[in-house]
Design a protein around this motif. Structure first.
Motif: not given
Length: 431
Positions: A309-312, A352-356, A420-421
């Motif tokens: 998700r971090w990659n996305m 979609g990414t940060c919420s997850a 963050g990653r």
């Protein structure tokens, strides 16, 4: 006789279940329409910037401030107002909030100067502050758990549709009947929905709509956390803080484009106010579609992996910056618009990414507070700061020059996502 009685009870229970489900969807429809009205009232003014700039001789800084003050008020007041609504009663709180933002929108229509408009817009933000979080919490209490994603996704999508309708309808009406009439129409719509809501939604009916979920929600709300424990749950690690911050910095770009695109198309493309509003609304709609598609793609690729998700998030932000940089270096025309359309697909990808990422790292019992915290970050550092800062830069170098520098703003969230990653990998190794 016994068989007849059992069949009667089963039939009655089935009927009650169907009625409860039907009522839940009626409430959903009303809440959706109220959120639609919320964002129509919030965004309608953006289409009127070219008119107000000439009529009141406003600077771009002033225009940016009367737009940015609404999300600023929302960001500051979301958490305290949500806590008050949970104690005072969600049904009454929602009615009061909707009535207030409708009254404030009517005040916008009656404003005769910049300062009167600014005060009215502050109260629009006060009215809208906790509606999204309180409304979603109320819907969650009347729908079964298996429908929560459907309800949440459907409810929040009203924000994109409301933004589109607010900008486009306001611009069209303003060119025919005047800008005051367009704002008054938004207020009338809000008042009409409040009246319908007050007749249709009551605490008693909500309790009967889905009593099991309502009871579970009520018991959960009785659990109290100390401020220290709540803070620790909301910010359990550096990577989660990066998710909050990175999302807000990316929303900075979204807030800027949503507010200033109508003015940009009017000034540099030579579009009439109404046509510029419709074209900008089309790009906002594309952004809403991109928000949904990016979420679907992220889930398909990432699965249960937070690292993916971090990659996305990094990939989406990189694409956004590259496409915007190319688009705003081109002269106004069809080619520029053709590049803006795919660029805005990635504007809201952080939802979609940060919420997850945040949901996966914070305790389930405080997810509502976690998303309220994300809303606070997004509104203050993103939706409020973006239009204002861009207005200040536009006064110095022109709006076109300001938007040409906007792609550089994508470097900030990209950097935060990379940090963050890295923090996430280190935390996973330690854990």
């Amino acid at each position: 006789m016994t068989l007849y009685t059992a069949n009667s009870v089963a039939a009655e229970s089935s009927t009650v279940g169907r009625n409860a489900r039907a009522y839940a969807w009626v409430v959903f429809a009303l809440m959706f329409c109220l959120l639609l009205s919320d964002y129509m009232s919030r965004q309608a003014l953006n289409a009127l910037f070219p008119i107000l700039k000439v009529q009141w001789q406003l600077s771009d800084t002033q225009l940016g401030s009367i737009s940015g003050v609404v999300p600023l008020a929302v960001g500051v007041l979301t958490l305290p107002f949500s806590l008050i609504a949970d104690r005072w009663g969600r049904v009454k709180s929602i009615a009061l909030m909707a009535a207030l933002w409708s009254l404030a929108t009517l005040g916008c229509a009656m404003a005769s100067s910049y300062h009167e408009m600014l005060v009215a817009r502050i109260f629009v933000g006060v009215g809208e502050a906790a509606y999204g979080s309180v409304g979603l919490a109320m819907l969650m209490s009347i729908f079964p758990r298996k429908l929560r994603s459907t309800v949440a996704g459907g409810f929040t999508s009203a924000a994109a549709f409301g933004s589109v309708l607010g900008v486009s309808i306001s611009g069209i009406i303003a060119t025919r009947f005047g800008w005051r009439f367009s704002m008054a129409l938004m207020a009338i719509l809000g008042f009409a929905l409040v009246i319908i809501y007050c007749f249709a939604v009551t605490e008693k009916r909500l309790a009967h709509a889905h009593p099991v979920e309502a009871k579970a929600m009520s018991e959960h709300e009785q659990v109290k956390l100390t401020p220290r424990a709540l803070f620790a749950g909301l910010f359990p690690s550096r990577s989660v803080f990066c998710a909050y911050l990175g999302s807000a910095l990316q929303i900075f770009i979204q807030g800027t484009l949503f507010v200033w695109l109508p003015s940009y198309l009017n000034r540099y493309w030579g579009m009439p106010v109404g046509k510029a509003a419709v074209a900008a609304a089309g790009l906002v709609l594309v952004s809403g579609l991109g928000q949904f598609l990016c979420g679907v793609v992220t889930d398909r690729i990432s699965g249960d992996s937070s690292l993916k998700r971090w990659n996305m998030a990094i990939a989406y932000c990189l694409m956004l910056g590259i496409l915007l940089a190319i688009a705003f270096r081109l002269p106004p025309g069809n080619l520029q618009f053709a590049l803006l359309a795919p660029a805005v697909l990635f504007l809201a990808s952080s939802f979609g990414t940060c919420s997850a990422i945040i949901a996966g790292a914070t305790p389930p019992g405080i997810h509502g507070s976690a998303f309220a915290t994300l809303t606070l970050f997004n509104n203050i550092l993103g939706l409020a700061a973006g239009p204002f800062v861009t207005g200040v830069v536009a006064d110095a170098v022109g709006l076109q020059g300001a938007l040409r520098w906007l792609p550089l703003a994508a470097v900030l969230p990209l950097t935060v996502y990379l940090i963050g990653r890295r923090c996430h990998i280190a935390e996973a190794r330690r854990g």
